[in-house]
Design a protein around this motif. Structure first.
Motif, PDB file in Angstrom:
ATOM      1  N   ALA A  34     -26.506 -11.420 -18.981  1.00 25.98           N
ATOM      2  CA  ALA A  34     -25.402 -10.491 -19.245  1.00 25.98           C
ATOM      3  C   ALA A  34     -24.870  -9.905 -17.946  1.00 25.98           C
ATOM      4  O   ALA A  34     -23.656  -9.743 -17.766  1.00 25.98           O
ATOM      5  N   SER A  35     -25.789  -9.599 -17.029  1.00 29.26           N
ATOM      6  CA  SER A  35     -25.383  -9.044 -15.741  1.00 29.26           C
ATOM      7  C   SER A  35     -24.587 -10.058 -14.937  1.00 29.26           C
ATOM      8  O   SER A  35     -23.567  -9.726 -14.320  1.00 29.26           O
ATOM      9  N   ASP A  36     -25.025 -11.313 -14.951  1.00 25.03           N
ATOM     10  CA  ASP A  36     -24.317 -12.372 -14.220  1.00 25.03           C
ATOM     11  C   ASP A  36     -22.918 -12.581 -14.788  1.00 25.03           C
ATOM     12  O   ASP A  36     -21.952 -12.742 -14.044  1.00 25.03           O
ATOM     13  N   ALA A  37     -22.816 -12.572 -16.127  1.00 29.63           N
ATOM     14  CA  ALA A  37     -21.513 -12.772 -16.761  1.00 29.63           C
ATOM     15  C   ALA A  37     -20.561 -11.638 -16.407  1.00 29.63           C
ATOM     16  O   ALA A  37     -19.382 -11.857 -16.117  1.00 29.63           O
ATOM     17  N   LYS A  38     -21.071 -10.405 -16.410  1.00 26.70           N
ATOM     18  CA  LYS A  38     -20.243  -9.243 -16.080  1.00 26.70           C
ATOM     19  C   LYS A  38     -19.786  -9.304 -14.629  1.00 26.70           C
ATOM     20  O   LYS A  38     -18.635  -9.004 -14.301  1.00 26.70           O
ATOM     21  N   ARG A  39     -20.688  -9.732 -13.744  1.00 26.95           N
ATOM     22  CA  ARG A  39     -20.366  -9.767 -12.323  1.00 26.95           C
ATOM     23  C   ARG A  39     -19.305 -10.822 -12.014  1.00 26.95           C
ATOM     24  O   ARG A  39     -18.509 -10.664 -11.095  1.00 26.95           O
ATOM     25  N   LYS A  40     -19.291 -11.907 -12.795  1.00 27.22           N
ATOM     26  CA  LYS A  40     -18.346 -12.987 -12.539  1.00 27.22           C
ATOM     27  C   LYS A  40     -16.970 -12.717 -13.129  1.00 27.22           C
ATOM     28  O   LYS A  40     -16.028 -13.448 -12.844  1.00 27.22           O
ATOM     29  N   GLN A  41     -16.861 -11.686 -13.956  1.00 25.92           N
ATOM     30  CA  GLN A  41     -15.558 -11.338 -14.504  1.00 25.92           C
ATOM     31  C   GLN A  41     -14.676 -10.747 -13.408  1.00 25.92           C
ATOM     32  O   GLN A  41     -15.146  -9.975 -12.570  1.00 25.92           O
ATOM     33  N   THR A  42     -13.417 -11.122 -13.417  1.00 23.52           N
ATOM     34  CA  THR A  42     -12.462 -10.556 -12.462  1.00 23.52           C
ATOM     35  C   THR A  42     -11.764  -9.371 -13.124  1.00 23.52           C
ATOM     36  O   THR A  42     -10.907  -9.549 -13.989  1.00 23.52           O
ATOM     37  N   VAL A  43     -12.190  -8.179 -12.753  1.00 24.18           N
ATOM     38  CA  VAL A  43     -11.624  -6.965 -13.336  1.00 24.18           C
ATOM     39  C   VAL A  43     -10.731  -6.301 -12.294  1.00 24.18           C
ATOM     40  O   VAL A  43     -11.204  -5.851 -11.248  1.00 24.18           O
ATOM     41  N   VAL A  44      -9.431  -6.285 -12.566  1.00 22.66           N
ATOM     42  CA  VAL A  44      -8.472  -5.689 -11.637  1.00 22.66           C
ATOM     43  C   VAL A  44      -8.036  -4.338 -12.197  1.00 22.66           C
ATOM     44  O   VAL A  44      -7.502  -4.265 -13.305  1.00 22.66           O
ATOM     45  N   GLU A  45      -8.297  -3.284 -11.463  1.00 24.52           N
ATOM     46  CA  GLU A  45      -7.901  -1.946 -11.891  1.00 24.52           C
ATOM     47  C   GLU A  45      -6.595  -1.547 -11.199  1.00 24.52           C
ATOM     48  O   GLU A  45      -6.258  -2.067 -10.142  1.00 24.52           O
ATOM     49  N   LEU A  46      -5.883  -0.621 -11.835  1.00 27.82           N
ATOM     50  CA  LEU A  46      -4.664  -0.077 -11.241  1.00 27.82           C
ATOM     51  C   LEU A  46      -4.993   1.309 -10.684  1.00 27.82           C
ATOM     52  O   LEU A  46      -5.227   2.258 -11.428  1.00 27.82           O
ATOM     53  N   LYS A  47      -5.061   1.397  -9.355  1.00 23.58           N
ATOM     54  CA  LYS A  47      -5.364   2.657  -8.689  1.00 23.58           C
ATOM     55  C   LYS A  47      -4.057   3.371  -8.348  1.00 23.58           C
ATOM     56  O   LYS A  47      -3.110   2.741  -7.880  1.00 23.58           O
ATOM     57  N   GLU A  48      -4.044   4.672  -8.551  1.00 25.52           N
ATOM     58  CA  GLU A  48      -2.823   5.433  -8.264  1.00 25.52           C
ATOM     59  C   GLU A  48      -2.976   6.241  -6.981  1.00 25.52           C
ATOM     60  O   GLU A  48      -3.990   6.912  -6.773  1.00 25.52           O
ATOM     61  N   VAL A  49      -1.976   6.155  -6.137  1.00 27.76           N
ATOM     62  CA  VAL A  49      -1.909   6.965  -4.913  1.00 27.76           C
ATOM     63  C   VAL A  49      -0.691   7.866  -5.052  1.00 27.76           C
ATOM     64  O   VAL A  49       0.442   7.382  -5.133  1.00 27.76           O
ATOM     65  N   LYS A  50      -0.926   9.171  -5.092  1.00 34.56           N
ATOM     66  CA  LYS A  50       0.155  10.131  -5.336  1.00 34.56           C
ATOM     67  C   LYS A  50       0.615  10.788  -4.037  1.00 34.56           C
ATOM     68  O   LYS A  50      -0.186  11.048  -3.146  1.00 34.56           O
ATOM     69  N   LEU A  51       1.909  11.052  -3.971  1.00 36.19           N
ATOM     70  CA  LEU A  51       2.460  11.758  -2.831  1.00 36.19           C
ATOM     71  C   LEU A  51       3.687  12.545  -3.272  1.00 36.19           C
ATOM     72  O   LEU A  51       4.096  12.489  -4.432  1.00 36.19           O
ATOM     73  N   ARG A  52       4.238  13.289  -2.327  1.00 33.62           N
ATOM     74  CA  ARG A  52       5.427  14.111  -2.591  1.00 33.62           C
ATOM     75  C   ARG A  52       6.489  13.775  -1.546  1.00 33.62           C
ATOM     76  O   ARG A  52       6.173  13.262  -0.468  1.00 33.62           O
ATOM     77  N   PRO A  53       7.751  14.070  -1.834  1.00 33.96           N
ATOM     78  CA  PRO A  53       8.788  13.820  -0.824  1.00 33.96           C
ATOM     79  C   PRO A  53       8.504  14.530   0.494  1.00 33.96           C
ATOM     80  O   PRO A  53       8.937  14.067   1.556  1.00 33.96           O
ATOM     81  N   LYS A  54       7.768  15.642   0.434  1.00 32.10           N
ATOM     82  CA  LYS A  54       7.481  16.404   1.654  1.00 32.10           C
ATOM     83  C   LYS A  54       6.205  15.943   2.363  1.00 32.10           C
ATOM     84  O   LYS A  54       5.826  16.525   3.396  1.00 32.10           O
ATOM     85  N   THR A  55       5.523  14.909   1.835  1.00 26.20           N
ATOM     86  CA  THR A  55       4.318  14.413   2.488  1.00 26.20           C
ATOM     87  C   THR A  55       4.625  14.003   3.925  1.00 26.20           C
ATOM     88  O   THR A  55       5.542  13.222   4.173  1.00 26.20           O
ATOM     89  N   ASP A  56       3.848  14.539   4.876  1.00 28.03           N
ATOM     90  CA  ASP A  56       4.152  14.274   6.291  1.00 28.03           C
ATOM     91  C   ASP A  56       3.578  12.933   6.741  1.00 28.03           C
ATOM     92  O   ASP A  56       2.855  12.253   6.006  1.00 28.03           O
ATOM     93  N   ASP A  57       3.898  12.548   7.992  1.00 22.11           N
ATOM     94  CA  ASP A  57       3.514  11.233   8.499  1.00 22.11           C
ATOM     95  C   ASP A  57       2.002  11.047   8.546  1.00 22.11           C
ATOM     96  O   ASP A  57       1.485   9.963   8.245  1.00 22.11           O
ATOM     97  N   HIS A  58       1.276  12.094   8.947  1.00 19.74           N
ATOM     98  CA  HIS A  58      -0.191  11.988   9.017  1.00 19.74           C
ATOM     99  C   HIS A  58      -0.774  11.686   7.642  1.00 19.74           C
ATOM    100  O   HIS A  58      -1.624  10.794   7.490  1.00 19.74           O
ATOM    101  N   ASP A  59      -0.312  12.419   6.619  1.00 18.19           N
ATOM    102  CA  ASP A  59      -0.829  12.200   5.269  1.00 18.19           C
ATOM    103  C   ASP A  59      -0.411  10.847   4.718  1.00 18.19           C
ATOM    104  O   ASP A  59      -1.136  10.231   3.925  1.00 18.19           O
ATOM    105  N   LEU A  60       0.749  10.350   5.132  1.00 20.49           N
ATOM    106  CA  LEU A  60       1.154   9.011   4.710  1.00 20.49           C
ATOM    107  C   LEU A  60       0.196   7.946   5.259  1.00 20.49           C
ATOM    108  O   LEU A  60      -0.107   6.967   4.588  1.00 20.49           O
ATOM    109  N   GLN A  61      -0.273   8.172   6.480  1.00 21.09           N
ATOM    110  CA  GLN A  61      -1.262   7.244   7.047  1.00 21.09           C
ATOM    111  C   GLN A  61      -2.554   7.267   6.232  1.00 21.09           C
ATOM    112  O   GLN A  61      -3.198   6.229   6.032  1.00 21.09           O
ATOM    113  N   VAL A  62      -2.938   8.457   5.750  1.00 22.64           N
ATOM    114  CA  VAL A  62      -4.120   8.574   4.896  1.00 22.64           C
ATOM    115  C   VAL A  62      -3.914   7.782   3.607  1.00 22.64           C
ATOM    116  O   VAL A  62      -4.818   7.095   3.118  1.00 22.64           O
ATOM    117  N   LYS A  63      -2.700   7.865   3.042  1.00 19.43           N
ATOM    118  CA  LYS A  63      -2.388   7.131   1.827  1.00 19.43           C
ATOM    119  C   LYS A  63      -2.467   5.625   2.068  1.00 19.43           C
ATOM    120  O   LYS A  63      -2.927   4.864   1.209  1.00 19.43           O
TER     121      LYS A  63
END
Length: 231
Positions: free
Chosen positions: A85-114
């Motif tokens: 069961a562990s091998d079968a789970k490990r071989k599955q390709t699970v693609v998640e959708l990660k969200e990165v949030k920002l604001r129009p006022k986000t500065d250049d330094h924070d954009l690099q972090v994003k």
């Protein structure tokens, strides 16, 4: 007034495997661990046959008539089932959708972090959704968010394909990128190498990957904290 009886909660656990004296049917069809058959016999005789070999009588097909039981080492059987069961789970390709949030006022330094956060997600085989949230009159100047998203996408061109160009969604503007095939191929190659190394050392790869997932979740939480501070 009499109280109504509470409905019993459903048991969501997997069906329990019956072993040895938990097998209560009068007769069973017995198969040895090597696949050879002893045939149909009373359950009491099947138990004696298992005990005589220092093994267990395990019900492997309760729906058959009569139920099919195997004579085997139940401890080893459970280990091998868990490993499969562990091998079968490990071989599955699970693609998640990660969200990165920002604001129009986000500065250049924070954009690099994003950017760094997005690269980490993509390198792990996940998609990334950038979301720019507008407040008040910020929504009257969407060009700032458009420039931010275009810039972020440009920084990821070596890792990602664009799946959704920047577009408005209510009071947000978002874009989605996904890992390029070469990234997924690299991940598959790395996974195969780790499995080979783990097999050589007798280490459970699944446990190592669970620890890695926990570490990534902590990082996700840190990124969310940064977004909250921007608000």
């Amino acid at each position: 007034m009499a109280m109504g009886r509470r409905p019993m909660p459903r048991d969501s656990r997997a069906p329990q495997i019956r072993v040895n004296h938990r097998i209560r049917v009068p007769e069973v069809r017995v198969v040895l661990d090597d696949g050879s058959q002893l045939g149909v016999m009373p359950t009491s005789e099947a138990l004696k046959a298992a005990e005589g070999r220092g093994l267990d009588l395990v019900e492997v097909n309760p729906k058959s008539v009569p139920p099919v039981c195997k004579i085997l080492d139940f401890g080893r059987y459970k280990y091998e089932e868990k490993k499969r069961a562990s091998d079968a789970k490990r071989k599955q390709t699970v693609v998640e959708l990660k969200e990165v949030k920002l604001r129009p006022k986000t500065d250049d330094h924070d954009l690099q972090v994003k950017v760094r956060a997005a690269r980490r997600f993509l390198e792990s085989g996940n998609k990334v959704k950038f979301t720019v949230r507008f407040r008040g009159r910020e929504i009257t100047h969407p060009q700032r968010a458009q420039m931010q998203l275009d810039w972020l996408i440009e920084q990821l061109i070596d890792l990602a394909n664009v799946e959704q160009r920047p577009q408005m969604e209510g009071r947000t503007m978002s874009a989605i990128v996904g890992p390029k095939p070469i990234v997924l191929q690299r991940l598959a190659s790395d996974r195969a190498r780790r499995e080979a190394e783990a097999a050589a050392q007798g280490v459970d790869v699944a446990e190592l990957e669970e620890k890695q997932d926990d570490s990534e979740e902590e990082s996700d939480s840190d990124d969310d904290d940064d977004d909250d501070e921007e608000d």
